[in-house]
Design an enzyme around this catalytic site. Sequence first.
Site, PDB file in Angstrom:
ATOM      1  N   TRP A   1      -5.594   5.052 -52.103  1.00  0.00           N
ATOM      2  CA  TRP A   1      -5.526   4.361 -53.458  1.00  0.00           C
ATOM      3  C   TRP A   1      -3.862   4.591 -53.860  1.00  0.00           C
ATOM      4  O   TRP A   1      -3.193   4.989 -53.044  1.00  0.00           O
ATOM      5  CB  TRP A   1      -6.043   5.320 -54.591  1.00  0.00           C
ATOM      6  CG  TRP A   1      -6.641   4.587 -55.629  1.00  0.00           C
ATOM      7  CD1 TRP A   1      -6.220   4.185 -56.745  1.00  0.00           C
ATOM      8  CD2 TRP A   1      -7.929   3.644 -55.698  1.00  0.00           C
ATOM      9  NE1 TRP A   1      -6.752   3.334 -57.442  1.00  0.00           N
ATOM     10  CE2 TRP A   1      -7.845   2.937 -56.954  1.00  0.00           C
ATOM     11  CE3 TRP A   1      -8.996   3.827 -54.544  1.00  0.00           C
ATOM     12  CZ2 TRP A   1      -8.746   2.318 -57.275  1.00  0.00           C
ATOM     13  CZ3 TRP A   1      -9.795   2.742 -55.137  1.00  0.00           C
ATOM     14  CH2 TRP A   1      -9.875   2.269 -56.088  1.00  0.00           C
ATOM     15  N   ASP A   2      -3.624   3.997 -54.862  1.00  0.00           N
ATOM     16  CA  ASP A   2      -2.076   4.000 -54.884  1.00  0.00           C
ATOM     17  C   ASP A   2      -1.494   5.245 -55.218  1.00  0.00           C
ATOM     18  O   ASP A   2      -0.222   5.482 -55.320  1.00  0.00           O
ATOM     19  CB  ASP A   2      -1.635   3.123 -56.048  1.00  0.00           C
ATOM     20  CG  ASP A   2      -1.966   3.187 -57.520  1.00  0.00           C
ATOM     21  OD1 ASP A   2      -3.051   4.195 -57.664  1.00  0.00           O
ATOM     22  OD2 ASP A   2      -2.034   2.172 -58.289  1.00  0.00           O
ATOM     23  N   TRP A   3      -2.325   6.553 -55.514  1.00  0.00           N
ATOM     24  CA  TRP A   3      -1.765   7.638 -55.626  1.00  0.00           C
ATOM     25  C   TRP A   3      -2.498   8.783 -54.536  1.00  0.00           C
ATOM     26  O   TRP A   3      -2.138  10.032 -54.713  1.00  0.00           O
ATOM     27  CB  TRP A   3      -2.255   8.456 -56.990  1.00  0.00           C
ATOM     28  CG  TRP A   3      -3.531   7.999 -57.338  1.00  0.00           C
ATOM     29  CD1 TRP A   3      -3.846   6.977 -58.385  1.00  0.00           C
ATOM     30  CD2 TRP A   3      -4.679   8.304 -56.801  1.00  0.00           C
ATOM     31  NE1 TRP A   3      -5.267   7.011 -58.407  1.00  0.00           N
ATOM     32  CE2 TRP A   3      -5.755   7.785 -57.666  1.00  0.00           C
ATOM     33  CE3 TRP A   3      -5.386   9.365 -55.952  1.00  0.00           C
ATOM     34  CZ2 TRP A   3      -7.150   7.946 -57.218  1.00  0.00           C
ATOM     35  CZ3 TRP A   3      -6.708   9.727 -55.923  1.00  0.00           C
ATOM     36  CH2 TRP A   3      -7.644   8.955 -56.401  1.00  0.00           C
TER      37      TRP A   3
ATOM     38  N   GLU B   1      -6.378   4.282 -70.753  1.00  0.00           N
ATOM     39  CA  GLU B   1      -5.503   4.473 -69.512  1.00  0.00           C
ATOM     40  C   GLU B   1      -4.050   3.910 -69.850  1.00  0.00           C
ATOM     41  O   GLU B   1      -3.848   2.668 -70.336  1.00  0.00           O
ATOM     42  CB  GLU B   1      -5.873   3.543 -68.101  1.00  0.00           C
ATOM     43  CG  GLU B   1      -6.522   4.281 -67.323  1.00  0.00           C
ATOM     44  CD  GLU B   1      -6.775   3.776 -65.932  1.00  0.00           C
ATOM     45  OE1 GLU B   1      -5.683   2.925 -65.476  1.00  0.00           O
ATOM     46  OE2 GLU B   1      -7.873   3.970 -65.450  1.00  0.00           O
TER      47      GLU B   1
ATOM     48  N   ASN C   1     -14.502   0.913 -63.120  1.00  0.00           N
ATOM     49  CA  ASN C   1     -13.072   0.785 -63.595  1.00  0.00           C
ATOM     50  C   ASN C   1     -12.596  -0.610 -63.399  1.00  0.00           C
ATOM     51  O   ASN C   1     -12.222  -0.985 -62.194  1.00  0.00           O
ATOM     52  CB  ASN C   1     -12.432   2.059 -62.796  1.00  0.00           C
ATOM     53  CG  ASN C   1     -10.897   1.935 -63.001  1.00  0.00           C
ATOM     54  OD1 ASN C   1     -10.403   2.307 -64.013  1.00  0.00           O
ATOM     55  ND2 ASN C   1     -10.076   1.411 -61.929  1.00  0.00           N
ATOM     56  N   GLU C   2     -12.309  -1.145 -64.344  1.00  0.00           N
ATOM     57  CA  GLU C   2     -11.196  -2.583 -64.250  1.00  0.00           C
ATOM     58  C   GLU C   2     -11.669  -3.535 -63.646  1.00  0.00           C
ATOM     59  O   GLU C   2     -11.034  -4.655 -63.278  1.00  0.00           O
ATOM     60  CB  GLU C   2      -9.895  -1.999 -63.672  1.00  0.00           C
ATOM     61  CG  GLU C   2      -9.140  -0.960 -64.614  1.00  0.00           C
ATOM     62  CD  GLU C   2      -7.702  -0.945 -64.064  1.00  0.00           C
ATOM     63  OE1 GLU C   2      -7.563  -1.157 -62.972  1.00  0.00           O
ATOM     64  OE2 GLU C   2      -7.042  -0.268 -64.697  1.00  0.00           O
TER      65      GLU C   2
HETATM   66  C1  BMA Z   1      -5.217   2.165 -63.011  1.00  0.00           C
HETATM   67  C2  BMA Z   1      -6.421   2.968 -62.382  1.00  0.00           C
HETATM   68  C3  BMA Z   1      -5.936   3.621 -60.893  1.00  0.00           C
HETATM   69  C4  BMA Z   1      -4.671   3.204 -60.640  1.00  0.00           C
HETATM   70  C5  BMA Z   1      -3.685   3.347 -61.670  1.00  0.00           C
HETATM   71  C6  BMA Z   1      -2.315   3.450 -61.512  1.00  0.00           C
HETATM   72  O1  BMA Z   1      -5.526   0.932 -62.833  1.00  0.00           O
HETATM   73  O2  BMA Z   1      -7.456   2.591 -62.863  1.00  0.00           O
HETATM   74  O3  BMA Z   1      -6.908   2.450 -60.501  1.00  0.00           O
HETATM   75  O4  BMA Z   1      -4.493   4.477 -59.711  1.00  0.00           O
HETATM   76  O5  BMA Z   1      -3.979   2.504 -62.822  1.00  0.00           O
HETATM   77  O6  BMA Z   1      -1.980   2.372 -60.865  1.00  0.00           O
END
Ligand code: BMA
Length: 884
Positions: A190-192, A566, A469-470
Amino acid sequence: MQTFLALIVFCLGSVVCINVIDLSSSNSDVTWTFESKNGSITGQGSVPGGIYSDLQKAGVIGNILSGFNDVASRWVAYDSWTYTGRVTINQIPDTDVAHLVLEGVDTVAFVEVNGSPVGSTNNMFVRYVFDIKSQLKASANEIKITFVSPVEAAQLRSEKHFAAPECLPVVYNGECHANQLRKMQASFAWDWGPAFPSVGLWKPAYIEFYNSAIIRSMTSHADKVGAHWDLKIIAHLESSRKRKQIGGRIGASIKVNGGQTLTVDRAFESTTRDDGTSEAELNMTISENVISLWWPNGFGDQALYDLHLRFTSGDSKETYAIHKQIGFRTLEVVEEDISLLPCNDTAGPGLSFYFKVNGYPIFMKGSNWIPANILPELSSDKNTVDELLLSAREAHMAMLRVWGGGVYESDYFYQRCDQLGILIWQDFLFACSMYPADEEFLETVKVEIEQNVINLQHHPSIAIWAGNNENEAALRGNWYFTNPQFMKYKKEYVKLYVDTIKPIVEGLDPGRRYVASSPSNGKESEEEGYISEHPYDPHYGDTHYYNYLLDNWNQNIYPKTRFASEYGFQSLPSLVTMRTATNNESDFQVDSPYSVHRQHSPGGYGFIQDQMNRYFRLDKSDTKYFEKFVYYSQISQAMAMKAETEFYRQSQADWYTMGALYWQLNDVWQAPSWSGIEYGGKWKMLHYFAKSFFAPVLVSPRLLLTHDVDIYLLNDRFVPITGGIITVEFFNWTSTTPMRSILIAANADPLSSIKVPLSIALWKEEINKVFLRFSLVADGVSSSPYNYVFPTPFKSVKGLRQPNIQINVLSNIKATTDGFRYTVEITTDTVVLFLWLETQEPGRFEDNGLVVTDPRITVNYVSNKQMSPKDLEKSIHYDYYMQE
Ligand code: BMA
């Protein structure tokens, strides 16, 4: 004698029990081994466990979170692995049913018992139950689970059922097509986080023997009707597939206030489904006088009640019992015409989106939860879960969103949320992808949703279900270049989240709101056929917001929203935490191959740097460049989240914003990320800031582009603020004595944010010479943190000078439940910015990243180690911001 050692009689209460053989590797009568496909690598296996942890234990691979070990150990995910469990049962219990129960199989695997295939698996979120009656022998038994490489399995499925995206961004160092597998989506990177496409039995495994039926789980529904609660309890029963009928007595008891136990018991008889399952329902009417309400953190206590459920079979007379803790609260997600809200003429058209708990609209403060460990078998570690949830509670959080790229968390996690008052926004486990909708996929999703909703439903902490999610936003926004096939993907989207998941959730849990996606426009998305025109429409539902191009400390950039589920900004973890991943000094540079490798967010360090350059000057030739980069990145992040969170809290006043859950609470490795808590549990400056920006009572200023300052008074309590006096003090940068002050009378209704009808005007000429401090005195308000406005970037303020700081640890050590509490006294002769205290001693400062504007302050330090105040004092070192 093996029989007696291996067989555990599974008892609950003082009732007759069923026989269970625990297959976990901690049972000394069971041995597990693992083997690679060609047999060249073997070792001792763990159940619950997984291949990465087992290979680490065997010394085949190093610490997976060290250096570049994520890619160095990727070969593990390309191989196939077999786990073999051996258990000797001298005498097989003489029961109708002998079931092998695998609570969690990660993921695509074939299961054999004594050489005969008994089944296969393809979903790590499903409990598998295999009938092994005819395979078990009264001697040595062998259970063999052969795991297919998840990377290969995903690739193979995608060839038949491709769903965008093609792959993850290259900087993730990940694997493709996680969306093809019902597996933790973040395990392909993932990005983290790093990719560790794990395999293994990540949850308990056992064999159960019984004759008639067992209660696998229960759901409970407490509805408030007048002056009592109607409690409906549904026992979810399971028997062998052959059994057509289940009958006997079903009973429940609950201990209510005053030591009284209420019971209900009845005969029942029902026909089973093809898979041997059935339900039995019980109803109780409980007076509200013997029940205390369950409240989210910060709003009251978390009363929980022990509920025991018992089934006695009519034919075998076997009894099976389970126990759960339940809570009594009402919770609705209110989506109603915003124009109908009293006195509202600022919130535009649209619908509200807020949580009403026990009849009160509550602004949800919190964060987003990612798995506590990248290896699923370690994500339920109780100490880690405890530490994170207690940290959330300490920062006044009342809601966490369990994000869709992770796992359904452990029972322990939800139990602790119940106990700590942390409401859960539970995503189903689909994230940032399109998903296939072929029959095989939908079939396993059905089982997954059913099992997990049944398992989690009774927790008072669960507040809402979200399908994914998204993914709505991704399809509408063409994130994965799906526009040419928009209609195909939309059809599949509706098939999965609306036709498949929604009816199961609503059938099992009619009282809770299910939204198809987060973010979504809630009811409005539904009316627009689930892929709305503008999934981020601020007039509806929840939103996610990230903007790295603008100044994230400037509150004027943020869009209004009904509910911010978020938003976030990255920072680097502390050097202390980084050193647990590398000791190679040359890694500690922003552009080192190591740092580049750990930054998965495209544009990541650049955005961090841009934000810090707006406020600080940092010269690349500085000998402490990297250290300062880390420190400034944490200030940048903390200040950005403070600005954005307070903007949302303020916006309760005019836009009816009712939630602020920032991204993200925790981390899975030592790398730059959006988290407020580092891997290992150390708080970043952000988490300390959260303690203040989420404070129940807060004076919250908003610096406008005109240099005027609006003031809001935030009151997250059931009582009004009366007799309130806000003090605004003007400081210059050279002294802790304010130059002048203004007093403003301000009151606030319960559970409200109000804008004080007076703004402070700052003259252009003074903005680099002054800053403002805000505080509140009001009847019955014991504490409200200071708040500040810094009108100009720190790099250009005039008069900031080197402070003389003295640190003293006082002799008044207090023994507390969490160890020893030391009082650290800090004195200074001038203003100190972002004072960051460190010690290598175990423990935590209760406050940190301090803006010191008083000549003397104290901070508590809590440690489980008893030490002399002098020793602690000597160990403390610190950092603060000084202009270059
Ligand atoms: C959102 C989250 C994650 C991601 C975060 C940071 O979109 O749902 O998917 O890690 O942003 O980019």
